[in-house]
Design a protein around this motif. Structure first.
Motif, PDB file in Angstrom:
ATOM      1  N   GLU A  72     -19.988  -4.327  39.271  1.00  0.00           N
ATOM      2  CA  GLU A  72     -18.796  -5.002  39.807  1.00  0.00           C
ATOM      3  C   GLU A  72     -17.814  -5.391  38.709  1.00  0.00           C
ATOM      4  O   GLU A  72     -16.623  -5.101  38.795  1.00  0.00           O
ATOM      5  CB  GLU A  72     -19.191  -6.254  40.609  1.00  0.00           C
ATOM      6  CG  GLU A  72     -17.963  -7.012  41.075  1.00  0.00           C
ATOM      7  CD  GLU A  72     -18.243  -8.163  42.023  1.00  0.00           C
ATOM      8  OE1 GLU A  72     -19.404  -8.630  42.093  1.00  0.00           O
ATOM      9  OE2 GLU A  72     -17.297  -8.590  42.704  1.00  0.00           O
ATOM     10  N   ASP A  92     -24.450  -5.594  41.430  1.00  0.00           N
ATOM     11  CA  ASP A  92     -23.659  -6.816  41.539  1.00  0.00           C
ATOM     12  C   ASP A  92     -24.460  -7.914  40.835  1.00  0.00           C
ATOM     13  O   ASP A  92     -25.510  -8.342  41.321  1.00  0.00           O
ATOM     14  CB  ASP A  92     -23.414  -7.195  43.005  1.00  0.00           C
ATOM     15  CG  ASP A  92     -22.384  -8.305  43.120  1.00  0.00           C
ATOM     16  OD1 ASP A  92     -22.170  -9.016  42.110  1.00  0.00           O
ATOM     17  OD2 ASP A  92     -21.804  -8.480  44.204  1.00  0.00           O
ATOM     18  N   ASP A  95     -23.919 -11.851  43.323  1.00  0.00           N
ATOM     19  CA  ASP A  95     -23.323 -11.667  44.646  1.00  0.00           C
ATOM     20  C   ASP A  95     -23.306 -13.039  45.305  1.00  0.00           C
ATOM     21  O   ASP A  95     -24.355 -13.650  45.521  1.00  0.00           O
ATOM     22  CB  ASP A  95     -24.121 -10.664  45.481  1.00  0.00           C
ATOM     23  CG  ASP A  95     -23.385 -10.345  46.770  1.00  0.00           C
ATOM     24  OD1 ASP A  95     -22.154 -10.174  46.727  1.00  0.00           O
ATOM     25  OD2 ASP A  95     -24.032 -10.320  47.840  1.00  0.00           O
ATOM     26  N   GLY A  96     -22.079 -13.488  45.608  1.00  0.00           N
ATOM     27  CA  GLY A  96     -21.920 -14.857  46.083  1.00  0.00           C
ATOM     28  C   GLY A  96     -21.343 -15.709  44.964  1.00  0.00           C
ATOM     29  O   GLY A  96     -21.779 -16.851  44.749  1.00  0.00           O
ATOM     30  N   THR A  97     -20.355 -15.164  44.266  1.00  0.00           N
ATOM     31  CA  THR A  97     -19.762 -15.906  43.146  1.00  0.00           C
ATOM     32  C   THR A  97     -19.141 -17.223  43.627  1.00  0.00           C
ATOM     33  O   THR A  97     -19.275 -18.257  42.965  1.00  0.00           O
ATOM     34  CB  THR A  97     -18.698 -15.028  42.436  1.00  0.00           C
ATOM     35  OG1 THR A  97     -19.345 -13.835  41.996  1.00  0.00           O
ATOM     36  CG2 THR A  97     -18.093 -15.733  41.244  1.00  0.00           C
ATOM     37  N   ALA A 198     -23.208 -10.826  50.658  1.00  0.00           N
ATOM     38  CA  ALA A 198     -23.493  -9.676  51.519  1.00  0.00           C
ATOM     39  C   ALA A 198     -24.933  -9.197  51.317  1.00  0.00           C
ATOM     40  O   ALA A 198     -25.618  -8.830  52.278  1.00  0.00           O
ATOM     41  CB  ALA A 198     -22.513  -8.557  51.209  1.00  0.00           C
ATOM     42  N   GLU A 215     -19.254  -6.083  58.054  1.00  0.00           N
ATOM     43  CA  GLU A 215     -18.082  -6.532  57.294  1.00  0.00           C
ATOM     44  C   GLU A 215     -17.216  -5.330  56.948  1.00  0.00           C
ATOM     45  O   GLU A 215     -17.721  -4.233  56.691  1.00  0.00           O
ATOM     46  CB  GLU A 215     -18.512  -7.257  56.001  1.00  0.00           C
ATOM     47  CG  GLU A 215     -17.327  -7.882  55.264  1.00  0.00           C
ATOM     48  CD  GLU A 215     -17.711  -8.742  54.050  1.00  0.00           C
ATOM     49  OE1 GLU A 215     -18.874  -9.184  53.948  1.00  0.00           O
ATOM     50  OE2 GLU A 215     -16.810  -8.967  53.205  1.00  0.00           O
TER      51      GLU A 215
HETATM   52  C1  IPD Z   1     -18.721 -11.052  47.958  1.00  0.00           C
HETATM   53  C2  IPD Z   1     -19.822 -11.551  48.853  1.00  0.00           C
HETATM   54  C3  IPD Z   1     -19.265 -11.963  50.208  1.00  0.00           C
HETATM   55  C4  IPD Z   1     -18.505 -10.834  50.872  1.00  0.00           C
HETATM   56  C5  IPD Z   1     -17.429 -10.297  49.959  1.00  0.00           C
HETATM   57  C6  IPD Z   1     -18.030  -9.884  48.626  1.00  0.00           C
HETATM   58  P1  IPD Z   1     -19.059 -11.324  45.293  1.00  0.00           P
HETATM   59  O1  IPD Z   1     -19.266 -10.586  46.731  1.00  0.00           O
HETATM   60  O2  IPD Z   1     -20.803 -10.583  49.025  1.00  0.00           O
HETATM   61  O3  IPD Z   1     -20.301 -12.318  51.070  1.00  0.00           O
HETATM   62  O4  IPD Z   1     -17.886 -11.330  52.027  1.00  0.00           O
HETATM   63  O5  IPD Z   1     -16.835  -9.174  50.600  1.00  0.00           O
HETATM   64  O6  IPD Z   1     -17.000  -9.395  47.784  1.00  0.00           O
HETATM   65  O7  IPD Z   1     -17.601 -11.211  44.976  1.00  0.00           O
HETATM   66  O8  IPD Z   1     -19.491 -12.736  45.449  1.00  0.00           O
HETATM   67  O9  IPD Z   1     -19.892 -10.531  44.358  1.00  0.00           O
END
Ligand code: IPD
Length: 279
Positions: A72, A92, A95-97, A198, A215
């Motif tokens: 990412e 990633d 995930d969930g930054t 996600a 999504e």
């Molecule tokens: C995000 C998360 C989120 C989803 C976003 C992603 P990130 O990833 O997975 O749940 O809704 O589409 O971009 O930016 O926290 O790695």
């Protein structure tokens, strides 16, 4: 049959655990927040550092020449996001930054591995819960070494569905996202949820806590690992129009069954997104 990717799989689990420990430690000190595509698309030094640790360890173990990497934060810095036939790690680091920044307790390390454009295994480490989800093609899915399975609920009215709104806040897209959610909520389903990651959402489908997650706007690094885990837990993946799942398309429905997936697909208001391999 001999498992050709056993070493890679076992190493991925090890690296994900190490990355998760780094994230937990980083969460104890002050977090420096920066932004990427817009003011709500957050990134931290931890995302960048953890991605470097993961890719660095993988390169050291498997060499740079034969393996490719899609991460990412590397893509955010301008590296290509193209899936070739070569063994490719899709990562990633955090995930969930947004959750990480706010101390909302769902953050995952997601590592998928594809060969000939087919996903071979996936590892998702939900590091604040200390849950290690993993799956190899044809070998079942596991959480902390216990086998997991999707739920057997076929009645949409008895389901919980997950969706997320992502970071694109253009009013037309937000309207479509909430209109879809409203229609699904009013079927009615038992509930709508979203963990903010996600990868974790897909693991919640895989372990039967919810019936589906969909999504538009996610990226390949959010879902590559989860895709293997959902499939190996007995679930399925589709495009939001009911066609075949395409990892680079940024659109996905993951569900326990075709019945639940098709019922959701009926309600999804599709909006355009730029594919990952065209970014
Ligand atoms: C995000 C998360 C989120 C989803 C976003 C992603 P990130 O990833 O997975 O749940 O809704 O589409 O971009 O930016 O926290 O790695």
């Amino acid at each position: 049959m001999e498992d050709p990717w056993k070493r890679e799989f076992e190493f991925a689990v090890e690296v994900a655990r190490k990355a998760g420990a780094e994230i937990r430690k980083a969460g104890e000190s002050e977090i420096r927040v920066m932004t990427k595509s817009c003011t709500v698309d957050l990134v931290t030094k931890t995302d960048e550092r953890v991605e470097k640790i993961i890719i660095g360890s993988l390169k050291e173990e498997f060499g740079e020449g034969t393996h490719c990497f899609i991460g990412e934060e590397s893509v955010a810095k301008g590296e290509a996001c193209v899936l070739t036939d070569k063994p490719t790690w899709i990562i990633d680091p955090v995930d969930g930054t947004t959750n990480f920044v706010h101390g909302f307790p769902f953050v995952a390390v997601s590592i998928g591995f594809a060969v000939n454009k087919e996903l071979e295994f996936g590892v998702v480490y939900s590091c604040l819960e200390d849950k290690m989800y993993k799956a190899q093609k044809g070998k079942g899915a596991f959480c902390n070494d216990e086998p997991i399975q999707v739920s057997d609920v076929q009645d949409i009215k008895k389901s919980i569905i997950i969706s997320e709104h992502g970071v694109d806040r253009s009013p037309e897209k937000v309207t479509k996202i909430f209109s879809t959610m409203q229609k699904i909520l009013c079927i009615p389903v038992h509930g709508l949820r979203g963990s903010g990651t996600a990868a974790t959402n897909m693991c919640l489908v895989a372990c039967g806590a919810v019936e589906a997650f969909f999504e538009i706007g996610i990226h390949c690094w959010d879902i590559a690992a989860g895709a293997v885990i959902v499939k190996e837990a007995g679930g399925l993946l589709l495009d939001v129009n009911g066609g075949p799942f395409d990892l680079m398309s940024r659109r996905m429905v993951s569900a326990n069954s075709d019945t639940i997936a098709q019922r959701i697909i009926k309600e999804i208001e599709i909006f355009p997104v730029v594919r990952d391999d065209a970014l």
